[in-house]
Design an enzyme around this catalytic site. Structure first.
Site, PDB file in Angstrom:
ATOM      1  N   HIS A  22     -17.546   4.595   2.020  1.00 36.21           N
ATOM      2  CA  HIS A  22     -17.883   5.711   2.906  1.00 36.21           C
ATOM      3  C   HIS A  22     -19.170   6.398   2.447  1.00 36.21           C
ATOM      4  CE1 HIS A  22     -16.951   9.103   5.646  1.00 36.21           C
ATOM      5  NE2 HIS A  22     -17.552   9.819   4.714  1.00 36.21           N
ATOM      6  N   GLU A  23     -19.204   6.739   1.162  1.00 37.50           N
ATOM      7  CA  GLU A  23     -20.380   7.443   0.653  1.00 37.50           C
ATOM      8  C   GLU A  23     -21.604   6.537   0.597  1.00 37.50           C
ATOM      9  OE1 GLU A  23     -20.302  10.514   0.504  1.00 37.50           O
ATOM     10  OE2 GLU A  23     -18.134  10.779   0.622  1.00 37.50           O
ATOM     11  N   HIS A  26     -23.466   6.819   3.846  1.00 42.54           N
ATOM     12  CA  HIS A  26     -24.362   7.981   3.884  1.00 42.54           C
ATOM     13  C   HIS A  26     -25.621   7.711   3.039  1.00 42.54           C
ATOM     14  CE1 HIS A  26     -21.508  10.423   5.992  1.00 42.54           C
ATOM     15  NE2 HIS A  26     -20.646  10.500   4.989  1.00 42.54           N
TER      16      HIS A  26
END
Length: 451
Positions: A22-23, A26
């Protein structure tokens, strides 16, 4: 203790994998948009390990493994040197900011598809949606032992879990289910299961059982494991004998033996016990002997025991080739997303219980159980959790990615960013909603441990 430690370990592994992806979503898009990333952290709190790359980004693994974050250069959080202001997140175009924020949930969606692809390539073992016994509502609707469910309300079902979910969905919507089955004579027919007649407040986790279904894999063959020597069966039966009938009543599974023995004992006198031994069918006369149960009430025994806690052999397998597994994974992702969004909608409208909201304790227990079932099931669990993380983060709640996307969409419409005061108010509301959701999840988790 072993279960506890296993649950904690597999939860850490699961969240570590999902949060990292997920990170990374980003981080990767932020870098492509020219934003300076200050820190990429898996976990919260004090770093246990860290290193800095040539771009100045600190990569860290922190002590609390319940999330993670990517910290970017931003003038709203700290003073930024004039020479680096072009690399600050807040100075990027609204479309770039949207791309950076949306990249996290999209990474989880891509991961979900990749995990399901790997699962289908390996092959997920499961149980077929075959009826072992039908009673009550199901029997009245025409279902019988040997029926295999093929579709529920037009949705194909390949496993008992898919069939159970489809039946549960119909029950929550207070609708009768149109079920396509293949019977023991290989004929296909549609039967209507009147789930709308289930009483109010029915247990959503037990819909198939309340409808009268006993899945075939739940029914263990009545193969004798032990025989007590000083008992009515001591000189008649042997370990390995398969019980076929008791006093003229057919035995289709081990759970039918005890009530039939009780009925025979209450009737009094001997009865015929039919068994299969080494391919030969035998009829043996046996008389149950009385004994006192744990509750002090009389019961009748013949002195035999059956295996307990033994899982049935899998009789279904979902497996595809390397290329065919990709569209299958995409279809499965769409199906899981539809089910998840449908459940959220039903909880909001009151058609589904809020008991369906789960927290970290349930996640840990399911992670451990999935890992024990094998790689295929653990991949499926990770895929479902990754998809859930994607959906939850896209909810339009400030603090979550979806809340930030909502701010940027409003900025696109009005032509300027929201005021600091409006965003602060939104953050406060978002934190309150998130705290309430987490409190409900922990409450359900604890209730699940107690009950």
């Amino acid at each position: 203790m072993a279960d506890f430690l296993g649950s904690v370990w597999w939860m850490i592994v699961s969240l570590g994998v999902l949060v990292t992806f997920h990170e990374f979503g980003h981080y990767w898009v932020a870098r492509r948009c020219g934003v300076k990333v200050l820190r990429f952290s898996v976990g919260f709190g004090k770093p246990l390990w860290s290193r800095r790359d040539r771009h100045g980004t600190e990569f860290a693994i922190a002590a609390i493994p319940l999330g993670g974050y990517v910290k970017m250069l931003d003038e709203r959080e700290a003073e930024v040197p004039i020479g680096e202001r072009a690399r600050a997140f807040n100075n990027k175009t609204v479309w770039q900011r949207i791309a950076i924020v949306a990249a996290g949930p999209i990474a989880n969606l891509v991961l979900c598809i990749a995990l399901l692809w790997a699962m289908f390539v390996i092959g997920r073992q499961d149980y077929s949606p075959s009826v072992g016994r039908a009673s009550g509502m199901a029997a009245s609707a025409g279902f019988a032992a040997g029926d295999r469910l093929l579709a529920v309300d037009g949705r194909s079902v390949d496993t008992w879990a898919e069939a159970s979910m489809a039946l549960t969905t119909a029950a929550m919507d207070r609708q009768d289910a149109h079920v396509l089955v293949r019977d023991v004579l290989d004929n296909e027919r549609t039967r209507v299961l009147p789930l709308s007649q289930l009483p109010a407040g029915f247990d959503e986790r037990q819909v198939p059982v309340q409808a009268g279904f006993m899945w075939q894999f739940w029914l263990q063959p009545a193969v004798i494991e032990k025989v007590s020597k000083d008992s009515p069966a001591g000189h008649l039966l042997q370990p390995g004998d398969l019980v076929l009938a008791i006093d003229g009543q057919r035995v289709d599974s081990a759970d039918r033996v005890y009530p039939l023995i009780q009925a025979l004992g209450q009737r009094g006198g001997p009865g015929m016990l039919e068994v299969e031994r080494a391919g030969e069918r035998l009829a043996l006369e046996v008389t149950p002997q009385p004994a006192k149960g744990p509750d002090g009430k009389p019961r009748w025994l013949i002195g035999v025991e059956f295996p307990t806690g033994q899982a049935a052999a899998y009789d279904a397998r979902q497996q595809y080739g390397v290329l065919a597994a990709l569209p299958a994974a995409v279809r499965e992702t769409g199906k899981l997303a539809s089910d998840s969004l449908g459940m959220m909608r039903r909880m909001l409208t009151g058609h589904a219980s809020l008991k369906n909201v789960s927290g970290p304790i349930t996640i840990a227990r399911v992670a451990n159980a999935s890992a024990e079932r094998g790689v295929d099931w653990f991949l499926y669990f990770l895929a479902l959790l990754s998809l859930s993380l994607c959906i939850i983060n896209l909810l339009p709640i400030p603090v979550l990615d979806g809340g930030h996307l909502l701010y940027y969409l409003i900025e696109l419409v009005k032509g300027s960013p929201l005021s600091e005061r409006a965003m602060a108010t939104g953050q406060f509301i978002g934190l309150a909603l998130l705290a309430g959701l987490m409190g409900l999840a922990f409450y359900n988790d604890i209730l699940g441990l107690v009950l």
